[in-house]
Motif scaffolding. Structure first.
Motif, short mmCIF file in Angstrom:
data_model
loop_
_atom_site.label_atom_id
_atom_site.label_comp_id
_atom_site.label_asym_id
_atom_site.label_seq_id
_atom_site.Cartn_x
_atom_site.Cartn_y
_atom_site.Cartn_z
N THR A 263 22.61 34.89 42.66
CA THR A 263 23.41 35.71 43.58
C THR A 263 24.68 34.99 44.02
O THR A 263 25.77 35.58 44.05
N GLN A 264 24.55 33.70 44.37
CA GLN A 264 25.72 32.98 44.86
C GLN A 264 26.78 32.84 43.77
O GLN A 264 27.98 32.99 44.04
N GLU A 265 26.37 32.59 42.54
CA GLU A 265 27.34 32.44 41.46
C GLU A 265 28.07 33.76 41.20
O GLU A 265 29.29 33.78 40.98
N ARG A 266 27.31 34.87 41.22
CA ARG A 266 27.96 36.17 41.01
C ARG A 266 28.91 36.50 42.15
O ARG A 266 29.98 37.10 41.95
N LEU A 267 28.53 36.10 43.37
CA LEU A 267 29.40 36.35 44.51
C LEU A 267 30.67 35.50 44.43
O LEU A 267 31.78 35.96 44.77
N VAL A 268 30.55 34.28 43.96
CA VAL A 268 31.74 33.43 43.76
C VAL A 268 32.65 34.04 42.71
O VAL A 268 33.88 34.09 42.86
N SER A 269 32.02 34.53 41.63
CA SER A 269 32.82 35.16 40.58
C SER A 269 33.54 36.41 41.11
O SER A 269 34.73 36.64 40.81
N LEU A 270 32.83 37.21 41.93
CA LEU A 270 33.45 38.39 42.52
C LEU A 270 34.62 38.01 43.42
O LEU A 270 35.67 38.66 43.41
N THR A 271 34.44 36.95 44.21
CA THR A 271 35.52 36.50 45.11
C THR A 271 36.75 36.08 44.31
O THR A 271 37.89 36.40 44.66
N LEU A 272 36.53 35.35 43.22
CA LEU A 272 37.66 34.93 42.39
C LEU A 272 38.36 36.13 41.76
O LEU A 272 39.61 36.19 41.71
N ARG A 273 37.59 37.09 41.31
CA ARG A 273 38.21 38.27 40.69
C ARG A 273 39.02 39.06 41.71
O ARG A 273 40.12 39.56 41.40
N LEU A 274 38.50 39.18 42.92
CA LEU A 274 39.26 39.89 43.95
C LEU A 274 40.54 39.13 44.31
O LEU A 274 41.60 39.73 44.55
N GLY A 275 40.43 37.78 44.32
CA GLY A 275 41.64 37.00 44.60
C GLY A 275 42.68 37.17 43.50
O GLY A 275 43.89 37.31 43.79
N LEU A 276 42.27 37.20 42.24
CA LEU A 276 43.22 37.40 41.14
C LEU A 276 43.78 38.81 41.16
O LEU A 276 44.97 39.03 40.88
N ALA A 277 42.90 39.79 41.50
CA ALA A 277 43.40 41.17 41.56
C ALA A 277 44.44 41.34 42.66
O ALA A 277 45.42 42.10 42.50
N ARG A 278 44.31 40.62 43.76
CA ARG A 278 45.29 40.74 44.84
C ARG A 278 46.65 40.21 44.41
O ARG A 278 47.69 40.70 44.85
N LEU A 279 46.65 39.20 43.51
CA LEU A 279 47.92 38.66 43.03
C LEU A 279 48.67 39.65 42.14
O LEU A 279 49.90 39.59 42.02
N TYR A 288 46.75 46.97 48.00
CA TYR A 288 46.77 45.54 48.31
C TYR A 288 45.93 45.24 49.55
O TYR A 288 45.17 44.27 49.58
N GLN A 289 46.05 46.10 50.58
CA GLN A 289 45.29 45.89 51.80
C GLN A 289 43.79 46.04 51.56
O GLN A 289 42.99 45.27 52.09
N ASN A 290 43.43 47.05 50.75
CA ASN A 290 42.01 47.25 50.45
C ASN A 290 41.42 46.06 49.71
O ASN A 290 40.31 45.60 50.01
N HIS A 295 38.34 41.06 49.61
CA HIS A 295 38.30 39.63 49.33
C HIS A 295 37.80 38.83 50.53
O HIS A 295 36.96 37.92 50.40
N GLU A 296 38.26 39.16 51.71
CA GLU A 296 37.83 38.47 52.93
C GLU A 296 36.35 38.72 53.21
O GLU A 296 35.62 37.80 53.61
N GLN A 297 35.91 39.96 53.01
CA GLN A 297 34.50 40.26 53.22
C GLN A 297 33.61 39.50 52.23
O GLN A 297 32.53 39.03 52.59
N ALA A 298 34.09 39.36 50.98
CA ALA A 298 33.33 38.62 49.99
C ALA A 298 33.22 37.14 50.36
O ALA A 298 32.16 36.52 50.22
#
Length: 449
Positions: A263-279, A288-290, A295-298
């Motif tokens: 779970t933690q690894e998948r959550l880290v991967s999700l956080t990284l993907r959201l960070g890249l998507a925001r860029l 962008y706000q969504n 990303h913050e919630q993740a």
């Protein structure tokens, strides 16, 4: 009753008792008791000979000096105390073996195995255990009450046999004594014979009743009674509890591993993907706000998951031991906490379940202190006193902690009961509150890592 009775008493309740083998087994048991009774009576009589001689002199009016009487009483007492157990043991061995005639249930000796080989450890063990003195009590009953009961029952049996044989014993003109009366002719004897035939079916029941009573007394005094069963049940309870503890620990490690590695690894991967998507999204737009909010919630969820994993079983507790884990717990506490310990985790590791339980108790105690005590400081003291690990949590709060007003302390007590621990609480109104936990930790249970 079932078709396969285990005791002569059970067989007496069946309709085919008189046609089965149980009456003959009861008769065989009683007849075999007679030579044993005589032998044991001679031996026990010899042991009481000093008392019997003194008693005989007193009865016949002979002068017995006080010193001689005292010597006789003390000498006889010592002789009985030493000789009676030695005389009773061979008798009771034979009694346990032949008990199968009237009771097919297995009977075990209540004697324990001496801790060391040799005559002196054997004597000390036998003199200290209750089974030895139960055997002595059985031997005394066997040679005192036994003959009286046997004479009554066999007397009735011989009387019935005499009634039946009365016509063969009577000669005209010569009376024959039959119980409370007599017969001087065959005609008179026939009435006795008829009474004997009527009474005959009751004789096997009478013999079985005596044999069953004798067997019941023998089982009660010569077996281990409920001790073996209770001991086996306690051992099984302890083993079952140990299996439950191991199962809970294995399940906890599985959950921790799944959360940490999956779970933690998948959550880290999700956080990284959201960070890249925001860029890739232009700032100021609704998308962008969504993505930023997601990303913050993740990231917040990942932090909470780390705290959850740490609460289940902190990695530092596994890697470095209880002292280091309590230090980290104190650093995260909402109030200042001082940790004092005599343990050296590098060379003085405790059993895994002891470390886990002690850490759980400290965690729950600090949580309760932060929520309810209004304390400004607390301390945790850990030390090992012989075979016991002691954990004391002290706070300067308002006190008044009561297990009846909440489930926190009750839960701690239940958790400690699983590992044979106990909890002591002192929390007067106005404080301070001292929670003392004692966990068994034998020297053989220590492990090095």
């Amino acid at each position: 009753m079932p078709g396969n009775p285990q005791t002569v008493w059970e067989s007496m309740q069946g309709r085919r008792f008189l046609l089965g083998a149980w009456p003959w087994r009861a008769l065989g048991y009683l007849l075999a008791s007679v030579p044993l009774m005589l032998s044991a009576g001679v031996v026990i009589g010899a042991l009481t000979l000093p008392w019997l001689m003194t008693w005989s002199q007193v009865v016949h009016g002979a002068h017995v000096p006080p010193g001689g009487m005292l010597a006789s009483v003390l000498g006889g007492g010592v002789l009985i105390a030493v000789g009676a157990p030695l005389a009773a043991m061979p008798l009771t061995v034979a009694e346990r073996r032949r008990l199968a005639l009237v009771d097919t249930r297995p009977v075990r000796s209540g004697h324990r195995v001496p801790p060391r080989p040799g005559p002196w450890p054997w004597v000390r063990t036998r003199c200290r255990e209750a089974a030895t003195w139960r055997e002595v009590a059985y031997a005394v009953l066997f040679v005192t009450v036994g003959p009286v009961a046997y004479l009554v029952v066999f007397g009735v049996a011989f009387l019935v046999a005499g009634f039946i044989a009365a016509p063969l014993l009577v000669h005209d003109g010569t009376p024959v004594a039959l119980g409370f009366g007599s017969a001087d002719s065959v005609g008179d004897a026939l009435w006795y014979a008829l009474a004997g035939v009527v009474m005959l079916p009751a004789v096997p029941y009478l013999l079985a009743l005596l044999a069953g009573a004798h067997g019941a007394v023998a089982r009660a005094l010569l077996g281990d009674g409920d001790e073996h069963r209770l001991r086996a049940e306690l051992v099984e309870v302890a083993r079952s509890r140990a299996r439950l503890v191991d199962a809970f620990e294995a399940e906890r490690r599985r959950i921790e591993r799944d959360l940490h590695d999956g779970t933690q690894e998948r959550l880290v991967s999700l956080t990284l993907r959201l960070g890249l998507a925001r860029l890739d999204i232009a700032p100021g737009t609704q998308a962008y706000q969504n993505v930023t909010d997601a990303h913050e919630q993740a990231k917040q969820l990942m932090a909470e998951l780390r705290e959850l994993i740490r609460g289940i079983h902190p990695r530092v507790l596994t890697d470095r031991g209880l002292t280091a884990a309590l230090g980290e717990l104190a650093d995260r506490s909402a109030i200042p906490v001082t940790v004092r310990t005599e343990l050296t985790d590098v060379t003085d590791r405790l059993p895994r379940h002891v470390e886990t339980t002690a850490y759980f108790v400290a965690t729950e105690a600090l949580t309760n202190i932060a929520k309810h005590s209004r304390a400004t400081a607390a301390s945790i003291t850990v030390r090992r006193e012989g075979r016991t690990l002691t954990v004391e949590i002290l706070d300067d709060g308002i006190g008044g902690a009561d297990p009846a007003r909440g489930t926190g302390l009750t839960g701690l007590a239940d958790r400690l009961a699983v590992v044979d621990g106990r909890i002591l609480l002192s929390s007067p109104d106005g404080g301070p509150t001292l929670l003392r936990v004692e966990l068994p930790c034998g020297q053989n249970d220590l492990r090095s890592e």
